[in-house]
Design a protein around this motif. Structure first.
Motif, mmCIF file in Angstrom:
data_model
loop_
_atom_site.group_PDB
_atom_site.id
_atom_site.type_symbol
_atom_site.label_atom_id
_atom_site.label_comp_id
_atom_site.label_asym_id
_atom_site.label_seq_id
_atom_site.Cartn_x
_atom_site.Cartn_y
_atom_site.Cartn_z
ATOM 1 N N ALA A 187 0.837 -1.197 0.000
ATOM 2 C CA ALA A 187 0.000 0.000 0.000
ATOM 3 C C ALA A 187 0.873 1.250 0.000
ATOM 4 O O ALA A 187 1.973 1.265 0.561
ATOM 5 N N ASN A 188 0.393 2.306 -0.620
ATOM 6 C CA ASN A 188 1.092 3.589 -0.570
ATOM 7 C C ASN A 188 0.577 4.396 0.629
ATOM 8 O O ASN A 188 -0.343 3.957 1.333
ATOM 9 N N GLY A 191 -3.233 4.988 1.352
ATOM 10 C CA GLY A 191 -4.131 3.883 1.642
ATOM 11 C C GLY A 191 -4.547 3.092 0.433
ATOM 12 O O GLY A 191 -5.455 2.254 0.511
ATOM 13 N N GLU A 192 -3.883 3.300 -0.700
ATOM 14 C CA GLU A 192 -4.221 2.602 -1.933
ATOM 15 C C GLU A 192 -3.309 1.387 -2.104
ATOM 16 O O GLU A 192 -2.081 1.498 -1.947
ATOM 17 N N THR A 193 -3.866 0.241 -2.429
ATOM 18 C CA THR A 193 -3.083 -0.989 -2.596
ATOM 19 C C THR A 193 -2.847 -1.282 -4.076
ATOM 20 O O THR A 193 -3.345 -0.586 -4.948
ATOM 21 N N ARG A 348 -8.334 13.405 -2.975
ATOM 22 C CA ARG A 348 -7.035 13.418 -2.295
ATOM 23 C C ARG A 348 -6.920 14.622 -1.357
ATOM 24 O O ARG A 348 -6.376 14.516 -0.248
ATOM 25 N N TRP A 351 -8.931 13.843 1.758
ATOM 26 C CA TRP A 351 -8.173 12.899 2.586
ATOM 27 C C TRP A 351 -7.054 13.614 3.329
ATOM 28 O O TRP A 351 -6.818 13.370 4.514
ATOM 29 N N THR A 355 -6.347 13.967 7.366
ATOM 30 C CA THR A 355 -5.208 13.183 7.844
ATOM 31 C C THR A 355 -4.083 14.042 8.406
ATOM 32 O O THR A 355 -3.352 13.606 9.313
ATOM 33 N N PRO A 368 1.509 8.685 6.625
ATOM 34 C CA PRO A 368 0.334 9.324 6.024
ATOM 35 C C PRO A 368 0.252 10.816 6.330
ATOM 36 O O PRO A 368 -0.154 11.606 5.464
#
Length: 482
Positions: A187-188, A191-193, A348, A351, A355, A368
């Motif tokens: 994952a980056n 939070g993307e796999t 993005r 997010w 975050t 993150p």
């Protein structure tokens, strides 16, 4: 005037024309000069940790320098300056170039200013947080001292000889990006796999490196007319080595090499002083860490000293077989290439707002949180940016410069595509800083170097466009001598 007098007159005119053309085309003897200027920061100046969270300077292990050579063929001057710094933004370097032109007459297009990428220096980029008074003052000081090194080199201009050559030294270069085994999830920070490439992973998670390395050490050397060493510029595609305690200032292996090669060539305590230099080749995906080998615990500075000594030994071997010349033609081309910026979309940005840590947070940021901060910074970036690409010619040697952390595969492709076969090398982090430069294929694999941040924000096709444009500039230098 009778016919014989007319023929005689015409022959005399023709002789004068041919003599004039010959005198114009004959290259004058080369002159060159080299010098350094100390750029060590005061204690308290933020080091590379302004982003990487290492902290302010607390100690100096070895002094930092701006190391300059200037070449003059009688019609054209070139300046090449290697600066002991992590990365330097374009406005800092442009200010130095303005001062260089005012003091020496060398135009910005003929001046290369490049950072080495040691991680034990201030990160000379404007607008970083915390944007302290100490940091801002250092940026001004750095510009001043870079210009000073060139002015001193000009003061040392004297009859000289030049030579170049190369050798492979694969002992210290390892691609740090590896392809993950099938089925392993990566994952980056967003939070993307689904990523298939990782930087410096555990060896049981990977299959093979995601790209090549470039083991070539290229050498450009200068001698005084009497044969004494004047200066030597080496170029090697290796990231910093490290092994330096936090808060400590050091030029890393680049500085150790400069001192080591001086000793090996018997050039200590010369007047004027010999100048050794190590430029960073294309090493955006290359480091000194072989993940397939057993880890060996090293004392501070031990590894960087070993790397520098090994490279100096290799360079000494090249030096002993160089063919010297005292006349060469010089030329340079610089062009600004406009590229797009990968800015965060609405999802993005949302997010990132949720975050990101509070602006006044004293806590160590999570990954993150770091990339949330980067996304918010990118949102304020312009949509497009112009980056400087430059090509220098010294005789039939070509030097390309790129303001990015360039992958080894790109450097190899430029060398292979150059119209100066076997006589081309590339210096990265030159004339500005515009982040990592993965190819479109490397972008598709993911990994640290591709994650959207100020350190990796150019459009996905940037590598292709930069490579093509730089090869055009190099070809234009070849056209000038045909």
């Amino acid at each position: 005037m009778n016919s014989i007098e007319k023929i005689t007159h015409r022959l005399l005119c023709l002789f004068m024309v041919l003599t004039s053309v010959s005198s114009i085309s004959a290259a004058e003897p080369l002159r060159a000069g080299a010098a350094t200027a100390n750029i060590t920061p005061l204690m308290g100046v933020p080091l590379d940790g302004t982003i990487m969270q290492i902290g302010p300077a607390k100690h100096v292990h070895d002094e930092l320098h701006s190391r300059a050579i200037v070449l003059d063929d009688g019609a054209t001057k070139l300046a090449i300056v290697i600066v002991d710094n992590t990365m330097i933004s374009g406005d800092v370097l442009d200010r130095a170039k303005e001062m260089i032109e005012q003091a020496t007459g060398i135009p910005p297009s003929h001046v290369t200013l490049a950072a080495t990428h040691t991680h034990s220096t201030p990160r000379a980029v404007t607008g970083l947080k915390p944007n302290s008074d100490e940091h801002k003052a250092y940026l001004v000081y750095l510009s001043d001292r870079i210009a000073e090194s060139v002015r001193r080199a000009v003061n040392h201009l004297a009859p000289a000889k030049v030579a170049w050559g190369s050798a492979d030294d694969p002992r210290h270069v390892f691609n740090r990006r590896w392809k993950l085994k099938s089925g392993i999830e990566q994952a980056n920070p967003f939070g993307e796999t689904g990523e298939t490439v990782a930087m410096n992973p555990k060896p049981d998670r990977v299959t093979e490196p995601a790209g090549p390395v470039d083991p070539e050490v290229f050498v450009l050397a200068l001698q005084h007319a009497d044969g004494r060493p004047m200066a030597l510029l080496a170029d090697y595609g290796l990231h910093y080595v490290g092994g330096i305690p936090g808060g400590t200032v050091s030029a890393d292996y680049y500085g150790v090499f400069a001192d080591n090669i001086q000793q090996r060539l018997g050039a200590d305590r010369q007047d004027p002083p010999f100048v050794g230099m190590m430029a960073n080749g294309t090493s955006g995906d290359v480091n000194n860490n072989d993940i397939t080998a057993a880890r060996v615990k090293r004392k501070p500075y031990e590894q960087m000293n070993q790397v520098a000594d090994d490279l100096a030994e290799t360079v000494q071997g090249v030096y002993e077989h160089l063919e010297w010349r005292d006349t060469v033609e010089l030329d340079a081309q610089l062009e600004l290439l406009e590229l797009g910026i990968r800015k965060p979309d609405a999802a993005r940005r949302e997010w990132a707002r949720q975050t990101a840590a509070p602006a006044d947070s004293k806590l160590h940021l999570t990954r993150p949180q770091i990339y949330a901060r980067e996304a918010l910074a990118l949102a304020d970036y312009p949509d497009r940016v112009k980056i400087p690409l430059q090509a220098l010619r010294i005789g039939d040697l070509a030097i390309g410069t790129i303001p990015n952390e360039v992958f080894a595969e790109t450097g190899l492709a430029i060398k292979a595509g150059s119209v100066f076969p076997k006589n081309t090398f590339v210096i990265e982090l030159a004339n500005a800083y515009h982040g990592y430069l993965p190819s479109p294929e490397q972008h598709a694999g993911g990994g640290y170097e591709s994650w959207d941040a100020r350190s990796s924000c150019l459009e996905v096709e940037a590598e292709t466009k930069i490579k093509e444009k730089l090869l055009e500039l190099i070809a234009s230098l070849k056209n000038g001598i045909e």
